[in-house]
Design an enzyme around this catalytic site. Structure first.
Site, PDB file in Angstrom:
ATOM      1  N   ASP A 177       0.770  -1.243   0.000  1.00 19.45           N
ATOM      2  CA  ASP A 177       0.000   0.000   0.000  1.00 19.45           C
ATOM      3  C   ASP A 177       0.807   1.302   0.000  1.00 19.45           C
ATOM      4  O   ASP A 177       0.250   2.341  -0.293  1.00 19.45           O
ATOM      5  CB  ASP A 177      -0.976  -0.006   1.194  1.00 19.45           C
ATOM      6  N   HIS A 190       1.900   4.249   6.454  1.00 19.04           N
ATOM      7  CA  HIS A 190       1.748   4.906   5.143  1.00 19.04           C
ATOM      8  C   HIS A 190       0.532   5.832   5.076  1.00 19.04           C
ATOM      9  O   HIS A 190       0.336   6.505   4.073  1.00 19.04           O
ATOM     10  CB  HIS A 190       1.704   3.861   4.017  1.00 19.04           C
TER      11      HIS A 190
END
Length: 974
Positions: free
Chosen positions: A111, A380
């Site tokens: 991701d 993230h």
């Protein structure tokens, strides 16, 4: 733990682990992979029953539950520092090894928004056998897919090359989620458990958008759809094994519905495998990589090129997040730096003061609160600034709480070591400016967290102009006091400090009593200049000079004009201006900018038509204050720059101080849908080639690329710590204390994005409150270094770390008489001999992790099997040490050489070293037993296992370029 995590645990995360464990126990064929430890640990500590814990142990032993990555989070790859990536990975791995005796061996970086070349090296050093990524440029992925090049052996580090290479798998265009569209139903594809409901799970167990259950009437349609997708993907890979990820974000919270339908479908396909031409099985990630490894193919090598920036469509360049939420990015780095200082401070204290009055277990908990906060913000959707305001506040609160704990710990250690009265007021402040200072005598204790001798300035806010500063022996210390740019009631006192590696010094600051005073700087204010009608012909140039540079300011514009590097007498024309990109917020009108994306309407627009100038000069420092106004008559400035240049007196090592031009910017609040950049333009012929660092670890070359669309945004890159431009002889380096987007939009130019404030009406952004209406004022700092390549080569790595790890200053009032100075203070180091490494090495970690696991693997596994791995006291005898070589092979004739270092003599100030064990990066493997899979390449045609490092003999270690070496150290008497 915190509101947001509790909310997610309640809505779905706890249910994932509870229901998955229950379902895995029901069918021997079922498998599952788990990634981020933060949620798992919350479930393990607060939710899991003894039975469930037993079952987890069993499933791990049977290989049906597999932890991949195993860090606290899946960290971002663009804007994080390698130190913090290692911290969060080590934090998760330590828990897994201590609790289960397992060590993750595969990555699942599905991701993060783009892939860095540092990551493959990081995972190789941690002992991984394969790496998996997904988000790379859409056009590049299409090309790699077509040519069956989605798998390769990645040599991310030019210097470590094949020694730390790793097999890498890029997911195809379907990425990491099961297809959610199927031809015979308008529900959500293969997700029978539907979509997680916030804040409460539905009482009846019926979730929104649950897929049609598999029945006799539709099973053939389901099977056909799945097989067609498998075959489509199979054409993009070289082996006949297809990785088919089943799941997505926030899935498997109702695992019984999910597995019962999956079971039916897989059984049906296998019963009709002749007809379908495929067989299917549940797999963990390791099963897939093992199958590919066993095929024994020869793989292509990829060098140190990365996959940044990342675009998903022609007008969707994910380069906005390099700057989004600059305040959070700044605090995350200050917290990381404070943690680094606190760890080595506490380690030395425990070693030198075994019978201390401070409770070690409580101290470790204080450190752990900051370890967790710094680890989780590397997510993230954390430090990237791509979270909602509520989640951003959670990260901020946890960071501030952890920092408060570590400041408190450091202050109490100093009190204890100085046997001060326990009720003496001591408060520690990393943000030096926020400490108002009382009118009594007071002391400043300054700790240098780097393993080099440092000469620098610390700033103290004082209430009088006339001050004196003395060291521990009562000698006068060079200092300068001046009016504060920010406050009318206080002054800034700059104290010149000289501190050995990992040592602290104590300075006494007192209002003047007739003796020698700190130098009082004088200020000259210049008239505000109108840029629009500036006279270009008869330039009046104002020089500001120190031993390294002469900087000229143009008095017609009040802007910087040029910098001369005095040693070579090389002059570079250099001007700086603030510009803003105007961006669109209406999806009906075209591409938008948001937390993730940067989509400028056109070129950046200069923002100020008038500049004010004030020069504050003294014998130690000159500060040039520039104020930028929207026009000549504006009341308030919209931007400001404070530029500082230092003059170091005789007898001090001023090399680093003299060679840096420090700049602090004040930016904001911005108008809506504006992105603010500082553009530095020079007459260097750079051919628009930019260099940026990759996670503070290595430098990447960034040639300007022209695209059909969105060229400006697609030429933005992350600058975590360093960016530079150069011509054949001269280099201009920018060093940063937080991440920014950076670009070279013209020859000789470098621009840094400092701040963004956006709003848009994209429904997805509105649903998740991701519109980035950030009205804050940000104050980033950048250091400029100008010089020849050979001189800047020597300076910029040490300078970058000196900016990252500025000394920690703690303040205390001294009521009554002067304190007795303990004898050992007179050697400049509270800890006996200072800890010092050569300038091409960095002492990256010196800490007491506190893990209770045995470093002998067989013993650790045995004690877990026998249930002996119960809660116990933390282990304070094991010291974790990491040493990193800062240079690449061939980068510098001297500094790129391997360095031989004797760990016994390096650490003699902490005691007598008895045992040194070399470990993998996160500490869970003995390097002598770590055998990673060696994948076949044309250059290395045999498959097998690779041994990564030569091990140390008798505490003497040779550290080669770019190596990061990790050790457990045990001292006598423990």
């Amino acid at each position: 733990y915190v509101f947001f995590l509790k909310e997610s645990m309640h809505a779905y995360a706890a249910n994932v682990y509870t229901s998955v464990v229950e379902e895995l126990m029901k069918g021997k064929q079922r498998k599952f992979i788990a990634v981020e430890q933060e949620f798992f640990r919350l479930w393990w500590d607060a939710v899991a029953t003894d039975t469930q814990k037993q079952q987890v142990h069993q499933l791990l032993q049977e290989g049906r539950l597999e932890f991949v990555i195993g860090g606290q989070v899946m960290h971002d790859e663009a804007v994080t520092l390698i130190d913090d990536q290692i911290l969060q990975l080590t934090e998760g791995h330590g828990f897994l090894y201590e609790t289960f005796g397992i060590r993750p061996q595969f990555s699942w970086h599905v991701d993060p928004f783009g892939a860095s070349a540092t990551t493959p090296t990081l995972f190789a050093l941690a002992g991984f056998n394969a790496h998996l990524i997904s988000r790379i440029d859409y056009d590049l992925k299409a090309d790699m897919q077509k040519n069956k090049k989605l798998q390769f052996v990645w040599q991310g580090s030019p210097s470590l090359s094949e020694r730390q290479e790793i097999f890498t798998h890029v997911m195809d265009q379907y990425s990491y989620c099961t297809p959610s569209q199927i031809p015979f139903s308008n529900r959500s594809g293969f997700y029978w458990n539907g979509i997680a409901a916030f804040p409460d799970p539905p009482k009846d167990g019926v979730y929104p958008n649950m897929s049609l259950p598999v029945t006799d009437t539709n099973i053939h349609l389901y099977a056909q759809t799945m097989v067609a997708n498998i075959k489509e993907r199979a054409a993009w890979f070289r082996t006949s094994d297809v990785l088919w990820p089943w799941g997505c974000d926030k899935q498997f919270f109702n695992a019984s519905v999910q597995y019962s339908n999956m079971d039916l479908l897989l059984d049906y396909i296998n019963k009709h495998s002749d007809e379908f031409g495929v067989t299917v099985q549940y797999a963990a990630l390791g099963d897939y990589f093992q199958a590919v490894y066993n095929r024994n193919l020869t793989w292509e090598i990829r060098d140190s090129q990365d996959f940044l920036p990342y675009s998903t469509e022609p007008f969707q360049a994910w380069t906005g997040f390099y700057t989004s939420r600059s305040t959070l990015k700044g605090i995350a780095r200050r917290a990381s730096s404070l943690l680094y200082a606190g760890e080595s401070f506490f380690t030395q204290y425990v070693r030198k003061h075994p019978a201390s009055s401070i409770c070690k277990c409580r101290a470790l908990r204080q450190l752990q609160s900051l370890r967790w906060a710094v680890s989780e913000v590397q997510h993230h959707d954390g430090i990237t600034g791509t979270e909602s305001p509520k989640v951003k506040d959670m990260y901020m609160n946890n960071l501030m709480y952890g920092m408060f704990n570590v400041k408190k710990l450091m202050a109490s250690i100093i009190l204890d070591m100085n046997n001060a009265k326990k009720n003496g007021e001591v408060y520690s402040s990393i943000y030096i400016n926020d400490s108002g200072i009382p009118d009594v005598d007071q002391y400043v204790v300054v700790y240098n967290p780097l393993a080099w001798n440092i000469t620098t300035f610390v700033t103290v806010s004082v209430s009088h102009l006339e001050m004196s500063v003395y060291d521990e022996l009562g000698h006068s210390v060079p200092a300068q006091v001046q009016s504060s740019a920010e406050s009318h009631s206080t002054y800034d006192l700059y104290i010149l400090v000289e501190i050995s590696g990992l040592s602290y010094r104590k300075y006494n600051v007192k209002p003047l009593n007739g003796k020698q005073s700190a130098f009082i700087a004088r200020s000259v204010k210049y008239k505000r200049k109108d840029l629009t009608g500036a006279d270009q012909q008869n330039r009046q140039l104002l020089p500001v000079v120190n031993n390294c540079y002469q900087v000229l300011f143009d008095q017609n514009t009040n802007l910087m004009h040029s910098i001369t590097e005095r040693e070579t007498n090389q002059t570079v024309q250099l001007t700086q201006e603030f510009l803003e990109y105007h961006v669109n917020g209406d999806v009906m009108k075209g591409p938008i900018s948001d937390n993730y994306l940067f989509a400028p309407n056109a070129s950046a627009v200069p923002v100020s038509k008038a500049v004010g100038l004030e020069v504050v000069s003294g014998n130690l420092m000159t500060e040039i204050r520039q104020y930028f106004y929207s026009n000549v008559t504006s009341q308030d400035y919209i931007y400001a720059v404070y530029t500082r240049m230092y003059t170091v007196p005789e007898g001090y090592d001023g090399k680093l101080l003299c060679h840096r031009i420090e700049q602090e910017y004040i930016v904001g609040p911005l108008e809506l849908n504006r992105e603010a950049v500082l553009r530095t333009s020079t007459n260097l012929n750079t051919r628009q080639l930019l260099y940026t660092d990759s996670n503070g670890y290595q430098i990447q070359k960034r040639p300007f690329k022209a695209y059909m669309n969105n060229t400006v945004a697609r030429n933005y890159y992350p600058m975590v710590q360093t960016a530079y431009i150069e011509d054949d002889t001269t280099r201009l380096i920018l060093l940063a204390e937080r991440a920014h987007g950076v670009s070279s939009q013209g020859n000789g130019q470098v621009e840094v994005m400092l701040h963004r404030r956006l709003w848009n009406n994209l429904q997805w952004d509105l649903n998740y409150n991701l519109t980035l209406n950030d009205s804050s004022v940000v104050r980033p700092v950048i250091w400029l270094i100008l010089g020849t390549k050979s001189v800047t080569n020597i300076l910029y790595r040490t300078s970058g770390l000196a900016l990252e790890h500025r000394p920690v200053a703690m303040f205390g009032a001294l009521p009554g008489e002067k304190p007795k100075v303990p004898g050992q203070l007179q050697q400049n180091s509270v800890h006996g001999s200072p800890v010092t490494v050569p300038p091409n090495l960095h002492l990256q970690t010196l800490s007491i992790p506190g893990w209770r696991y045995s470093s002998n693997h067989a013993e650790q596994v045995r004690s877990i099997r026998m249930g002996k791995q119960k809660e116990g006291d933390a282990d304070f005898s094991r010291v974790l040490l990491r040493i990193r070589h800062l240079y690449e092979v061939g980068e510098d004739p001297v500094l790129s050489q391997p360095v031989m270092i004797n760990l016994k003599s390096l650490l003699k100030g902490l005691g007598l070293v008895m045992v040194v064990e070399e470990r993998s990066l996160t500490g869970t493997w003995d390097v002598n037993t770590l055998k990673r899979w060696k994948w076949k390449t044309a250059r290395y045609p045999s498959k097998g296992f690779s041994n990564s490092t030569e091990t140390s003999e008798n505490c003497i270690v040779t550290v080669h370029p770019k190596e990061i070496r990790t050790f457990f150290v045990y001292f006598q008497g423990q």
